[in-house]
Design a protein around this motif. Structure first.
Motif, PDB file in Angstrom:
ATOM      1  N   ALA A 164       2.629  -3.241  -6.448  1.00  0.00           N
ATOM      2  CA  ALA A 164       1.845  -2.009  -6.598  1.00  0.00           C
ATOM      3  C   ALA A 164       2.702  -1.026  -7.383  1.00  0.00           C
ATOM      4  N   THR A 165       2.064  -0.109  -8.051  1.00  0.00           N
ATOM      5  CA  THR A 165       2.787   0.864  -8.887  1.00  0.00           C
ATOM      6  C   THR A 165       2.490   2.279  -8.422  1.00  0.00           C
ATOM      7  N   ALA A 166       3.497   3.118  -8.527  1.00  0.00           N
ATOM      8  CA  ALA A 166       3.361   4.549  -8.206  1.00  0.00           C
ATOM      9  C   ALA A 166       3.822   5.356  -9.428  1.00  0.00           C
ATOM     10  N   THR A 167       2.994   6.262  -9.853  1.00  0.00           N
ATOM     11  CA  THR A 167       3.290   7.100 -11.022  1.00  0.00           C
ATOM     12  C   THR A 167       3.705   8.485 -10.554  1.00  0.00           C
ATOM     13  N   ILE A 168       4.845   8.959 -11.053  1.00  0.00           N
ATOM     14  CA  ILE A 168       5.387  10.261 -10.656  1.00  0.00           C
ATOM     15  C   ILE A 168       5.652  11.064 -11.940  1.00  0.00           C
ATOM     16  N   LEU A 169       5.071  12.260 -11.969  1.00  0.00           N
ATOM     17  CA  LEU A 169       5.316  13.180 -13.062  1.00  0.00           C
ATOM     18  C   LEU A 169       6.308  14.240 -12.589  1.00  0.00           C
ATOM     19  N   VAL A 170       7.520  14.224 -13.119  1.00  0.00           N
ATOM     20  CA  VAL A 170       8.592  15.137 -12.707  1.00  0.00           C
ATOM     21  C   VAL A 170       8.674  16.276 -13.745  1.00  0.00           C
ATOM     22  N   SER A 171       8.493  17.475 -13.237  1.00  0.00           N
ATOM     23  CA  SER A 171       8.592  18.674 -14.098  1.00  0.00           C
ATOM     24  C   SER A 171       9.898  19.378 -13.806  1.00  0.00           C
ATOM     25  N   LEU A 172      10.744  19.570 -14.829  1.00  0.00           N
ATOM     26  CA  LEU A 172      12.026  20.241 -14.689  1.00  0.00           C
ATOM     27  C   LEU A 172      11.811  21.730 -14.880  1.00  0.00           C
ATOM     28  N   ALA A 210       0.854  -1.187   0.000  1.00  0.00           N
ATOM     29  CA  ALA A 210       0.000   0.000   0.000  1.00  0.00           C
ATOM     30  C   ALA A 210       0.889   1.235   0.000  1.00  0.00           C
ATOM     31  N   LEU A 211       0.654   2.159  -0.946  1.00  0.00           N
ATOM     32  CA  LEU A 211       1.422   3.385  -1.067  1.00  0.00           C
ATOM     33  C   LEU A 211       0.982   4.391  -0.025  1.00  0.00           C
ATOM     34  N   LEU A 212       1.923   5.168   0.491  1.00  0.00           N
ATOM     35  CA  LEU A 212       1.651   6.161   1.516  1.00  0.00           C
ATOM     36  C   LEU A 212       1.882   7.558   0.956  1.00  0.00           C
ATOM     37  N   GLY A 213       1.480   8.503   1.777  1.00  0.00           N
ATOM     38  CA  GLY A 213       1.738   9.901   1.412  1.00  0.00           C
ATOM     39  C   GLY A 213       0.793  10.369   0.346  1.00  0.00           C
ATOM     40  N   PRO A 214       1.319  10.912  -0.720  1.00  0.00           N
ATOM     41  CA  PRO A 214       0.439  11.490  -1.763  1.00  0.00           C
ATOM     42  C   PRO A 214      -0.393  10.446  -2.467  1.00  0.00           C
ATOM     43  N   VAL A 268      15.282  13.351  -5.428  1.00  0.00           N
ATOM     44  CA  VAL A 268      14.180  14.112  -5.985  1.00  0.00           C
ATOM     45  C   VAL A 268      12.914  13.925  -5.148  1.00  0.00           C
ATOM     46  N   THR A 269      12.583  12.730  -4.867  1.00  0.00           N
ATOM     47  CA  THR A 269      11.392  12.388  -4.061  1.00  0.00           C
ATOM     48  C   THR A 269      11.575  10.993  -3.504  1.00  0.00           C
ATOM     49  N   LYS A 270      10.616  10.532  -2.743  1.00  0.00           N
ATOM     50  CA  LYS A 270      10.695   9.200  -2.120  1.00  0.00           C
ATOM     51  C   LYS A 270       9.335   8.523  -2.165  1.00  0.00           C
ATOM     52  N   VAL A 271       9.354   7.273  -2.594  1.00  0.00           N
ATOM     53  CA  VAL A 271       8.132   6.468  -2.620  1.00  0.00           C
ATOM     54  C   VAL A 271       8.039   5.684  -1.303  1.00  0.00           C
ATOM     55  N   ARG A 272       6.952   5.881  -0.624  1.00  0.00           N
ATOM     56  CA  ARG A 272       6.746   5.190   0.653  1.00  0.00           C
ATOM     57  C   ARG A 272       5.581   4.208   0.521  1.00  0.00           C
ATOM     58  N   ALA A 273       5.830   3.013   1.025  1.00  0.00           N
ATOM     59  CA  ALA A 273       4.778   1.976   0.950  1.00  0.00           C
ATOM     60  C   ALA A 273       4.912   1.031   2.151  1.00  0.00           C
ATOM     61  N   VAL A 274       3.816   0.451   2.524  1.00  0.00           N
ATOM     62  CA  VAL A 274       3.785  -0.562   3.597  1.00  0.00           C
ATOM     63  C   VAL A 274       3.004  -1.769   3.100  1.00  0.00           C
ATOM     64  N   ASP A 275       3.253  -2.898   3.785  1.00  0.00           N
ATOM     65  CA  ASP A 275       2.541  -4.141   3.449  1.00  0.00           C
ATOM     66  C   ASP A 275       1.930  -4.685   4.734  1.00  0.00           C
ATOM     67  N   GLY A 314       8.411   5.601   6.409  1.00  0.00           N
ATOM     68  CA  GLY A 314       7.666   6.770   5.961  1.00  0.00           C
ATOM     69  C   GLY A 314       6.668   7.176   7.007  1.00  0.00           C
ATOM     70  N   GLU A 315       5.468   7.463   6.577  1.00  0.00           N
ATOM     71  CA  GLU A 315       4.440   7.954   7.489  1.00  0.00           C
ATOM     72  C   GLU A 315       3.257   7.004   7.551  1.00  0.00           C
ATOM     73  N   GLY A 316       3.511   5.772   7.229  1.00  0.00           N
ATOM     74  CA  GLY A 316       2.446   4.784   7.278  1.00  0.00           C
ATOM     75  C   GLY A 316       2.227   4.275   8.677  1.00  0.00           C
ATOM     76  N   PRO A 317       1.280   3.353   8.864  1.00  0.00           N
ATOM     77  CA  PRO A 317       1.023   2.759  10.191  1.00  0.00           C
ATOM     78  C   PRO A 317       2.203   1.930  10.635  1.00  0.00           C
ATOM     79  N   SER A 318       2.276   1.722  11.960  1.00  0.00           N
ATOM     80  CA  SER A 318       3.391   0.962  12.531  1.00  0.00           C
ATOM     81  C   SER A 318       3.317  -0.483  12.090  1.00  0.00           C
TER      82      SER A 318
END
Length: 841
Positions: A661-669, A564-568, A591-598, A760-764
């Motif tokens: 699971a997949t996380a899509t990130i759009l990076v604008s320079l 399960a993805l966390l944050g945004p 640049v950024t960080k993908v946070r996920a928990v299982d 990250g900021e997911g549940p313990s």
């Protein structure tokens, strides 16, 4: 005052009953009654129930009964009034013969509890038999040459009665030639003979008819008679004579046939044929003597011809005639008394009655199991019997009366230890050598519910995979009961309790007969990791006994939860996150960080990150940390790089099979001047992330400042220490202990169930997974490093290493482990530690 005979007998009975009652009350331990023989049916004998201390109302419930061994139903008890009375004709002579004492032994038995009493009923003799002679007429041949005072033995009468009733007196009819002589022998019997008073004259009186009368001592007197026919013979006037008129011989029973009993020797004063003697048994000798003995006519030797049995006859009276061969022949007479001596040739006899079987295993000590009686046909020491049991049995023999015993319980029984006993009763007489006999009793021990069902172990651990089908068999409990039959019939049930908000019976059930435990619904590891409950086993005894066993059911994790993805990447965000990145960023910048928990645990919750696809050549611009999820640049941006980069990060767990699971990130320079504006135009979620990044920037600046202060302090301290003149021992280089890491990073897995960590900021999370960052490779230190390396080079090596280590080990815990809301507090703590270190240096 005159009394009739019946009144006299009644008074005698009353006095004798009173005497017996006094004797009983004095502690003899046995009831004694007396009754005359030939008493009528219903004749009162005694109040047996009252004398035994029994209530009349309890005779029937307690199964009052009277047993008389070999005596039939001569006596009976009226259960209504407890009186012992005569039931049928009692013939004393048929019971006891000529024995001086005659009694009937009764066993009185009552149950609940079992008691045995012994009663002796004496049968008194009455004068109901007159004296009897063996023949009605006895012929005697007497030579006329016999001298006066010659004695001719006569066969006496016999009386079947006993005591005074059997004492006989004889009387001969009046005669001038003959008289009667009565002598008492050594055995107490009377021997009578016809005494010749004066010489006979055959020519004057060839025959004499006499009447011999016998009178007993009873009241009234009874008489018997025999006719004596005396024939007077002529010629041969000397008869053979023995040295003594009576001989006594003792011989052992079972002596061999042909054994000599005695050799008789008679003499005759005549000469020639008148002195030739032949021996023979008297014609009045009974047939029993003729069957057992024989006599040699020429030698007078008496030998055994049949088996002598002491138990059948222990005394023989043999009359022997010695007859000469004169004309007419004359005879002399003697009596041989043969006493048979007892040998120990009869084994004891054992009789078992009143068996109380089976015996409950909780029976009280002293409980009567059986009644035993023993007997031996021998006499004296040969007939004295002792009884004993085989050793190592929980029973013993208790003597109740003479040769009567009770088999009683002597120690506690336990059916589970031994369910039955073969008790062997052995009876041994006192002969030499002694003879013995044995009888066996099989005593079965009945079961009592005294054992609870027992499990093999007090606790079982069961492992069940989650998502099991409803009704799945997960375990079988089994208890064993050492009892028997229904006492060992075990049934199983759950010990009901609450599991959270639900009852235990909604999760599992147990089959009452087989003990199989079933899961009633699918178990979820994420909801319930451990289900602990008890199963009760109870038997069918009365009262029932039971025991419990504890089952710990561990629900094993199955990879059934996708990362399960966390944050945004929250539900409703569309799964796409926009990131504004300045074109001025160099290589290696995050640049950024993908946070996920299982939601799973263990390997199933160990996540890895992979940059799956990209557009615009982003594969060469960005990379993702395999286990950190940090997306960083691989190089500096060029002008030709597209201003909009599309990144697709694949998050994969390590389960079997793996879930993703997949996380899509759009990076604008953007340019540096456009970064705040772009940030301000981001969505609410992105703005929140940017605000958090700003906070992190301030924290990083503070940490770097503190680290710089520490590095500066360490450099100054090192310079001061190394610039000082070295002591004699020198200030040599010291090998540093470095913590190294591979490019992949290290990880550890802990089974401590209550230790939790957040990514990250997911549940313990339940399981701890820590990853080390990408540290630089360990420097290779040569084995022959110069010990006189200059001070400046050492400082140059120490300062970068110290600075780098300080930044890493201070920054990493704050970013990865410490939640954002507590990082400021940890910053102040580290600041205090650094200040304390500076002061110490």
């Amino acid at each position: 005052m005159d009394f009739t005979t019946e009144e006299m007998l009644g008074r005698r009975c009353l006095l004798l009953s009173l005497l017996l009652l006094v004797t009983w009350e004095s502690g003899s331990g046995q009831l004694h009654y007396s009754v005359p023989e030939e008493a009528k049916h219903g004749t009162f004998v005694g109040r047996i129930a009252q004398d035994l201390g029994l209530e009349l109302a309890e005779l029937v419930p307690r199964l009052f009964r009277v047993a008389s061994k070999g005596r039939g139903d001569l006596l009976e008890v009226n259960l209504q009034n407890g009186i012992l009375f005569v039931n049928s004709r009692i013939d004393r002579e048929a019971l006891c013969g000529r024995s001086a004492e005659c009694s009937i032994h009764l066993e009185v038995i009552v149950d609940r509890p079992l008691q045995v009493f012994h009663v002796e009923v004496e049968v008194r003799d009455i004068n109901d038999h007159p004296p009897l002679f063996r023949v009605k007429e006895q012929t005697m041949l007497i030579y006329e040459s016999r001298l006066p005072d010659s004695l001719f033995p006569l066969e006496g009468a016999s009386d079947a009665d006993a005591g005074l009733n059997s004492i006989l007196t004889y009387k001969l009819s009046s005669s001038e030639y003959f008289g009667l002589e009565v002598k008492t022998n050594s055995d107490g019997n009377k021997q009578i003979g016809l005494l010749l008073r004066k010489s006979l004259d055959r020519e004057d009186a060839p025959e004499h008819n006499l009447l011999l009368m016998a009178t007993d001592g009873g009241k009234p007197e009874l008489t018997g008679s025999v006719q004596l026919l005396v024939t007077v013979l002529d010629v041969n006037d000397n008869a053979p004579s023995f040295q003594q008129s009576e001989y006594e011989v003792r011989i052992l029973e079972n002596s061999d046939n042909g054994t000599t009993v005695i050799r008789l020797n008679a003499s005759d004063r005549d000469e020639g044929t008148n002195a030739a003697i032949s021996y023979s048994f008297n014609s009045l000798v009974p047939s029993l003597v003729l069957d057992q003995f024989s006599i040699d006519a020429n030698t007078g030797e008496i030998v055994i011809r049949g088996n002598l049995d002491f138990e059948q006859a222990n005394f023989y009276k043999i009359r022997v005639d010695a007859t000469d061969k004169g004309h007419p022949p004359m005879a002399g007479h003697c009596t041989v008394l043969v006493k048979v001596l007892d040998e120990n040739d009869n084994t004891p006899q054992i009789a078992l009655t009143s068996l109380s079987l089976p015996v409950l295993e909780d029976a009280a000590l002293g409980t009567v199991i059986a009644l035993i009686s023993v007997s031996d046909l021998d006499s004296g020491a040969n007939g004295q019997v002792t009884c004993f049991l085989t050793p190592h049995v929980p029973f013993k023999l208790v003597s109740t009366f003479k040769n009567y015993y009770s088999l009683v319980l002597d120690s506690a029984l336990d059916r589970e230890t031994k369910a039955d006993y073969k008790v062997v009763v052995t009876a041994r007489d006192g002969g030499s050598p002694s003879l013995w006999a044995s009888a066996s009793v099989s005593v079965e021990v009945a079961d009592v519910n005294d054992n609870a069902p027992a499990f093999a172990q007090p606790e079982y651990t069961v492992f069940v995979k989650e998502n099991n089908p409803p009704g799945a068999h997960i375990f079988t409990v089994s208890a064993v009961d050492a009892d028997a039959q229904e006492n060992a019939l075990v049934s199983y049930s759950l010990v009901e309790r609450r599991v959270g908000e639900r009852a235990l019976s909604s999760y599992v059930s147990v089959h009452a007969e087989s003990g199989k435990v079933y899961a009633l619904q699918p178990l979820d590891h994420e909801e319930l990791e451990l289900l602990q409950f008890q199963v009760s086993a109870r038997d069918a005894g009365v009262p029932a006994l039971g025991s419990n066993v504890t089952l710990q059911v561990f629900v094993l994790d199955v990879n059934d939860n996708i990362p399960a993805l966390l944050g945004p990447w929250t539900p409703g965000s569309g799964g796409v996150v926009n990131e504004l990145v300045s074109r001025s960023l160099g290589a290696g910048q995050v640049v950024t960080k993908v946070r996920a928990v299982d939601a799973d645990s263990g390997y199933n919750a160990w996540l890895s990150y992979e940059l799956h696809s990209s557009t615009g050549g982003s594969r060469s611009l960005f990379r993702v940390g395999l286990y950190t999820g940090e997306i960083s640049t691989t190089r500096a941006f060029d002008e030709v790089d597209a201003s909009r980069q599309h990144l697709l990060v694949l998050v994969r767990d390590h389960g079997e099979p793996a879930l993703t699971a997949t996380a899509t990130i759009l990076v604008s320079l953007v340019e540096n001047s456009q970064t705040p504006k772009a940030s301000s135009r981001a969505s609410g979620t992105v703005g929140h992330e940017v605000s958090l990044v700003n906070v992190n920037v301030y924290l990083i600046i503070a940490i770097c400042a503190i680290s710089s202060l520490l590095v500066l302090t360490l450099m100054i301290y090192t310079a001061l220490q190394c610039s000082a003149p070295p002591p004699e021992t020198g200030c040599g280089p010291v090998k540093s202990m470095l913590v190294c890491s591979s490019a992949v990073g290290s990880w550890s897995y802990s089974q401590q169930r209550r230790q939790r960590v957040c990514s990250g900021e997911g549940p313990s999370k339940t399981d701890l997974m820590a990853f080390s960052p990408g540290l630089p490779p360990c420097p290779i230190v040569g084995g022959h490093q110069d010990l006189n390396e200059d001070h400046n080079s050492r400082v140059k090596q120490l300062v970068p290493l110290t600075a780098q280590s300080s930044v890493i080990f201070l920054f990493l815990p704050l970013v990865i482990v410490i939640p954002r809301n507590t990082r400021v507090y940890y910053l102040f703590i580290y600041l205090f530690i650094y200040l304390f270190t500076i002061v110490a240096l």
